[in-house]
Design an enzyme around this catalytic site. Structure first.
Site, PDB file in Angstrom:
ATOM      1  N   SER A 116      -8.751  49.071  29.420  1.00  0.00           N
ATOM      2  CA  SER A 116     -10.256  49.267  30.215  1.00  0.00           C
ATOM      3  C   SER A 116     -11.186  49.390  29.104  1.00  0.00           C
ATOM      4  O   SER A 116     -11.352  47.553  29.359  1.00  0.00           O
ATOM      5  CB  SER A 116     -10.471  51.300  30.668  1.00  0.00           C
ATOM      6  N   HIS A 117     -11.847  49.901  28.600  1.00  0.00           N
ATOM      7  CA  HIS A 117     -12.808  49.801  28.213  1.00  0.00           C
ATOM      8  C   HIS A 117     -13.243  50.090  26.625  1.00  0.00           C
ATOM      9  O   HIS A 117     -13.621  49.750  25.500  1.00  0.00           O
ATOM     10  CB  HIS A 117     -14.075  51.156  27.989  1.00  0.00           C
ATOM     11  N   ASP A 281     -17.174  47.875  33.251  1.00  0.00           N
ATOM     12  CA  ASP A 281     -16.229  48.024  31.758  1.00  0.00           C
ATOM     13  C   ASP A 281     -14.826  46.942  31.763  1.00  0.00           C
ATOM     14  O   ASP A 281     -15.181  45.967  32.566  1.00  0.00           O
ATOM     15  CB  ASP A 281     -15.774  49.373  31.381  1.00  0.00           C
ATOM     16  N   ASP A 283     -12.109  46.338  32.553  1.00  0.00           N
ATOM     17  CA  ASP A 283     -11.485  46.563  33.485  1.00  0.00           C
ATOM     18  C   ASP A 283     -12.315  46.567  34.612  1.00  0.00           C
ATOM     19  O   ASP A 283     -11.211  46.806  36.392  1.00  0.00           O
ATOM     20  CB  ASP A 283      -9.602  47.448  34.091  1.00  0.00           C
ATOM     21  N   ASP A 285     -14.166  49.017  36.679  1.00  0.00           N
ATOM     22  CA  ASP A 285     -14.054  50.402  36.991  1.00  0.00           C
ATOM     23  C   ASP A 285     -15.093  51.006  37.502  1.00  0.00           C
ATOM     24  O   ASP A 285     -15.483  52.083  37.693  1.00  0.00           O
ATOM     25  CB  ASP A 285     -12.463  51.178  37.387  1.00  0.00           C
ATOM     26  N   ARG A 286     -15.789  51.367  35.401  1.00  0.00           N
ATOM     27  CA  ARG A 286     -16.862  51.652  35.557  1.00  0.00           C
ATOM     28  C   ARG A 286     -17.736  51.372  35.709  1.00  0.00           C
ATOM     29  O   ARG A 286     -17.751  49.964  36.062  1.00  0.00           O
ATOM     30  CB  ARG A 286     -16.966  51.712  33.733  1.00  0.00           C
ATOM     31  N   LYS A 380     -11.926  54.334  40.920  1.00  0.00           N
ATOM     32  CA  LYS A 380     -13.126  54.072  40.292  1.00  0.00           C
ATOM     33  C   LYS A 380     -13.844  52.707  40.518  1.00  0.00           C
ATOM     34  O   LYS A 380     -12.214  51.779  40.116  1.00  0.00           O
ATOM     35  CB  LYS A 380     -13.510  54.819  39.353  1.00  0.00           C
TER      36      LYS A 380
HETATM   37  C1  G1P Z   1     -11.376  58.563  29.309  1.00  0.00           C
HETATM   38  C2  G1P Z   1     -12.638  59.057  30.849  1.00  0.00           C
HETATM   39  C3  G1P Z   1     -12.456  59.997  31.941  1.00  0.00           C
HETATM   40  C4  G1P Z   1     -11.620  58.482  32.892  1.00  0.00           C
HETATM   41  C5  G1P Z   1     -10.709  58.046  31.603  1.00  0.00           C
HETATM   42  C6  G1P Z   1      -9.913  56.303  31.722  1.00  0.00           C
HETATM   43  O1  G1P Z   1     -10.431  59.429  29.763  1.00  0.00           O
HETATM   44  O2  G1P Z   1     -13.366  60.728  29.693  1.00  0.00           O
HETATM   45  O3  G1P Z   1     -13.011  60.213  32.486  1.00  0.00           O
HETATM   46  O4  G1P Z   1     -10.821  58.753  33.830  1.00  0.00           O
HETATM   47  O5  G1P Z   1     -10.979  57.319  30.154  1.00  0.00           O
HETATM   48  O6  G1P Z   1     -10.988  55.834  31.858  1.00  0.00           O
HETATM   49  P1  G1P Z   1      -9.878  60.888  28.099  1.00  0.00           P
HETATM   50  O7  G1P Z   1     -10.313  59.776  27.106  1.00  0.00           O
HETATM   51  O8  G1P Z   1     -11.193  61.282  28.023  1.00  0.00           O
HETATM   52  O9  G1P Z   1      -9.014  61.458  28.562  1.00  0.00           O
HETATM   53 ZN    ZN Z   2     -11.675  51.085  32.958  1.00  0.00          ZN
END
Ligand code: G1P
Ligand code: ZN
Length: 547
Positions: A116-117, A281, A283, A285-286, A380
């Site tokens: 992800s990010h 982000d 991938d 989804d954000r 998302k």
């Molecule tokens: C974080 C975000 C959560 C999201 C997840 C995946 O998880 O807080 O809302 O669904 O990334 O993108 P966390 O690191 O808080 O467990």
């Molecule tokens: Zn992501």
């Protein structure tokens, strides 16, 4: 294919292959050790049971190790008897596009390669996530089953063959398994065109007075945003910045927030700010959305989308219901009340929304962490949110900033912030949470800073569809001024611990709607910090990231 091409490799379990909030995330070095990725993939396949003839979608966000991982997974899928793999060209698929493909082509699931990010590169992060046949992240029962498999694994199957060609669209074979390399963008773009009014958005984006910027942050959304915003919807070339996926995301964090999307933020401020800005982000989804000189909090964005869904062709039938993760502000609840539809409160993580969508209980949902989506897929969806905003802007003929301000006037404003304390010693952070958990039921009535704690609990969720209970999902405190603080540890990190402190407060006084968020929440943040002893436990008085 001769059966001898299938190799059975003996292996031993690796510790810690337990998926977190969103799949298994580790440093590349950990993933790249012989057998590590293979063990986890075989655990997914073992959880499947009989893989013969099954079909999977496969792709990732293009980060370092993405291509190698695709080759390994393809050879293992063939050896395990899968019938077909759909792979995005270049090994690329955004998370929402993956969800779209699984649903459209009715595959038995999909494997997403992404952290992800989190940053990418040889010293950075990698991740793998399994999505089920509904297109959504595997629910907890399934991730737990995969983890159990990983604890007792003693062999994996892999084909002894050369690499497959990932960059040419078309069909090929790997052993007895079919492989189809597909355009990663086309199906997703078609889905977007079926939801939004592309003709009207095209008029907006070709209007010489409306300029926008989309920051793809060197990540997977670049090709999607270019194809949709620039090629299909007529936005000026160059609207999409940082649009070429890079293994290291240009050396940055592909995390769409005010800190990491610096270039975009600069274009949205200053003397000649653009009308609308957005970022997504690693991938895809954000999303973060911005008006001219105006940051739109994701909790507000979610509420605004729900309140204005009637302006979007794809939501003309109304919303069945809405949902938000527990720490997300309650702005959405106020919209649900107005619409007279249910609003569900789920634990953090997208996997909890899937059941509600499959059961037809919700249409739109989101999280404070820059995640919004709807039942069009089961993930998302960053670009979807951007198109949704553009559709609302064109229909209401108002700039983003006015849309949000009018929303606050109508519903009141839920000031919201999240403070992250990163890189904490995991044992100490765990200890801090454990102590708070022990004391939580005794907190009501206690004074914290200037405030009194009225209620406090450890959030647990009972899934209204399958009855599954998820406990220990965040510690909450409700103060006597109506504000709320939530504590939890991140479940997506790959090293150390991150404490997340979420805080929100509702305000309806018209003269208090346009104030500074941190000032409005200062008293509650101090109270929350004192009640938990953040400074004593972590040695920190200021957070690393504020969103
Ligand atoms: C974080 C975000 C959560 C999201 C997840 C995946 O998880 O807080 O809302 O669904 O990334 O993108 P966390 O690191 O808080 O467990
Ligand atoms: Zn992501």
């Amino acid at each position: 294919m001769s059966m001898s091409a299938i190799k059975t490799i003996n292996t031993r379990p690796f510790a810690g292959q337990k998926p977190g909030t969103s799949g298994l995330r580790k440093k590349v070095a950990e993933f790249a050790q012989p057998g590590y990725l293979e063990n986890f993939v075989q655990s997914i396949f073992n959880m499947f049971g009989d893989c013969r003839g099954k079909r999977l979608a496969l792709g990732g966000d293009g980060r370092y190790f993405n291509r190698q991982a695709i080759q390994i997974i393809a050879r293992m899928a063939a050896a395990n008897g899968f019938g077909k793999l759909l792979i995005g060209r270049g090994g690329l698929l955004s998370t929402p596009a993956m969800s779209c493909l699984i649903r459209k082509y009715d595959t038995d699931g999909g494997i997403v390669l992404s952290a992800s990010h989190n940053p990418g590169g040889p010293d950075a992060d990698f991740g793998i996530k399994f999505n089920g046949a509904n297109g959504g992240p595997a629910p907890e029962a399934v991730t737990e089953a995969i983890y159990q498999q990983s604890l007792s694994i003693d062999k994996f199957l892999i084909l002894d063959t050369a690499d497959i060609e990932l960059d040419r669209i078309g069909g090929t074979e790997l052993g007895a398994m079919e492989i189809e390399i597909i355009d990663p963008v086309a199906d997703y773009a078609d889905l977007m065109a079926s939801i939004f009014d592309f003709e009207k958005i095209l008029q907006l984006l070709t209007n010489k007075r409306f300029h926008m910027c989309f920051d793809a942050m060197h990540a997977v959304t670049g090709p999607y945003a270019k194809a949709i915003l620039e090629d299909q919807l007529g936005a000026d070339p160059g609207t999409v910045i940082n649009g070429v996926p890079d293994e290291r995301f240009g050396g940055g964090h592909p995390d769409p927030n005010l800190v990491h999307a610096r270039e975009l933020v600069d274009r949205m401020n200053g003397d000649a700010p653009l009308a609308f800005g957005a970022a997504s982000d690693g991938d895809g989804d954000r999303n973060m959305v911005l008006g001219s000189g105006f940051y739109i909090n994701p909790c507000d964005s979610l509420a605004v989308l729900a309140a204005n869904a009637n302006l979007v062709p794809g939501y003309q039938d109304g919303l069945a219901g809405v949902a938000r993760s527990m720490p997300t502000s309650r702005a959405l609840d106020r919209v649900a009340q107005m619409l007279e539809i249910p609003c569900f409160e789920t634990p953090v993580g997208w996997k909890f929304f899937g059941n509600l969508m499959d059961a037809g209980k919700i249409t739109i949902c989101g999280e404070e962490s820059f995640g919004t989506g709807s039942s069009h897929i089961r993930e998302k969806d960053g670009l979807w949110a951007v198109l949704f905003w553009l559709n609302i802007i064109v229909e209401s003929r108002k700039p983003a900033r006015s849309i949000v301000r009018e929303h606050w006037q109508r519903f009141g404003r839920d000031y919201f912030t999240r403070h992250d304390f990163e890189g904490l010693d995991a044992a100490r952070a765990g200890d801090m949470m454990a102590r708070l958990r022990e004391r939580i039921s005794a907190l009501p009535g206690e004074q914290a800073g200037e405030l009194r704690i009225e209620a406090a609990d450890d959030f647990a969720y009972a899934d209204p569809v399958d009855g599954g209970v998820s406990a220990g999902q965040g510690l909450r405190m409700f103060f006597d001024d109506g504000s709320r603080a939530v504590f939890r540890l991140s479940g997506t990190g790959t090293a150390n611990a991150t404490l997340r402190l979420y805080c929100d407060k509702y305000e309806t006084d018209p003269s208090l709607l346009g104030l500074d968020t941190q000032r409005m929440l200062a008293q509650s943040l101090t109270a929350a910090g004192e009640a938990v002893g953040i400074a004593e436990f972590t040695g920190r008085t200021v957070p690393d990231v504020i969103t």
